[in-house]
Design an enzyme around this catalytic site. Structure first.
Site, mmCIF file in Angstrom:
data_model
loop_
_atom_site.group_PDB
_atom_site.id
_atom_site.type_symbol
_atom_site.label_atom_id
_atom_site.label_comp_id
_atom_site.label_asym_id
_atom_site.label_seq_id
_atom_site.Cartn_x
_atom_site.Cartn_y
_atom_site.Cartn_z
ATOM 1 N N LYS A 86 -4.907 -9.250 -6.104
ATOM 2 C CA LYS A 86 -3.709 -9.288 -5.332
ATOM 3 C C LYS A 86 -4.110 -9.758 -3.796
ATOM 4 O O LYS A 86 -4.842 -9.758 -3.385
ATOM 5 C CB LYS A 86 -3.384 -7.631 -4.872
ATOM 6 C CG LYS A 86 -2.269 -7.109 -5.402
ATOM 7 C CD LYS A 86 -2.007 -5.499 -4.913
ATOM 8 C CE LYS A 86 -0.686 -5.139 -4.426
ATOM 9 N NZ LYS A 86 -0.554 -3.769 -4.142
HETATM 10 C C1 E4P Z 1 2.165 -1.804 -4.390
HETATM 11 O O1 E4P Z 1 1.748 -2.903 -5.091
HETATM 12 C C2 E4P Z 1 2.371 -1.881 -3.047
HETATM 13 O O2 E4P Z 1 1.246 -2.053 -2.408
HETATM 14 C C3 E4P Z 1 3.044 -0.400 -2.779
HETATM 15 O O3 E4P Z 1 4.022 -0.400 -3.784
HETATM 16 C C4 E4P Z 1 3.453 -0.177 -1.393
HETATM 17 O O4 E4P Z 1 4.181 0.973 -1.179
HETATM 18 P P1 E4P Z 1 4.387 1.702 0.244
HETATM 19 O O5 E4P Z 1 5.679 0.699 0.908
HETATM 20 O O6 E4P Z 1 5.162 2.972 -0.309
HETATM 21 O O7 E4P Z 1 3.290 1.637 0.844
#
Ligand code: E4P
Length: 220
Positions: A86
């Site tokens: 990521k």
């Molecule tokens: C996933 O890849 C993201 O980092 C995550 O869904 C972010 O979610 P949030 O906005 O609830 O922190």
């Protein structure tokens, strides 16, 4: 649409995996920091997740400079063949995406909040783009509209980058993502549980069991 779980909690991952509906896992630094065992090495957590779920497992770099993103990305990719690195949606991040792709390392470009950002990520060769719909809703925008825009743009130009709907807050988000044709939804454990539930299912089951009990029979 593939279903990923959005957590670094091993118990939640095991449970959702046992339900047989899980295709992958996404983590981020905040989700890892939320876990009880803060001393546990991040690479060990990622390895453990890869051993439980046989699908794409996203693990995020924390570097922000091109060379450092490459360095961390290569380390994460070595943990397991299913690791997807990521990378934040920045100029350095997208430059790293291109280099990592040339090395055969798949990337998930995170923190996407606009269609143009998604266009750039696809051009850089991202394997996955992650639009954050809940955070857009929280800021007074329409998160799901962004997913529609990205779907249209990617289909217009036949980009192969997969759309992963992230920052999901409720079952309606999941249904909307599926109707638009998102490739993946990453869903918190609590929302996955909610997807199973309907009061008419509970009431209907109770009625069937009560009626059957009156018969006094067993299925043998
Ligand atoms: C996933 O890849 C993201 O980092 C995550 O869904 C972010 O979610 P949030 O906005 O609830 O922190």
């Amino acid at each position: 649409m593939k279903i990923f779980i959005d957590t670094a909690n091993i118990d939640e991952i095991r449970q959702a995996n046992d339900w047989g509906i899980l295709d992958g896992v996404t983590t981020n630094p905040s989700l890892v920091a939320k876990e009880k065992d803060k001393g546990k090495d991040f690479k060990a957590i990622v390895k453990e997740i890869c051993e439980i779920v046989h699908g794409d497992i996203s693990a995020e770099v924390v570097a922000t400079k091109y060379e450092d993103i490459l360095h961390e990305g290569r380390i994460l990719a070595k943990i397991h063949k299913n690791v997807v690195v990521k990378v934040p949606l920045t100029p350095d991040g997208l430059k790293a995406v291109k280099t990592l792709k040339a090395e055969g390392i798949r990337t998930n470009v995170t923190l996407c909040f606009s269609a143009n950002q998604a266009l750039l990520a696809a051009k850089a060769g991202a394997y996955i783009i992650s639009p954050f719909i809940g955070r857009l809703d929280d800021a007074g925008h329409d998160g799901i509209e962004l997913v529609e825009e990205i779907r249209e743009i990617y289909d217009n130009y036949e980009f192969e980058t997969k759309i992963l709907v992230a920052s999901i807050r409720n079952p309606v988000h999941v249904k909307q993502a599926a109707m638009i044709g998102a490739d993946i939804a990453t869903i918190p454990f609590k929302v996955i549980e909610q997807l199973y539930r309907h009061p008419l299912t509970d009431a209907g089951l109770k009625q069937f069991l009560d009626d059957w009990a009156k018969l006094g029979q067993q299925i043998k």
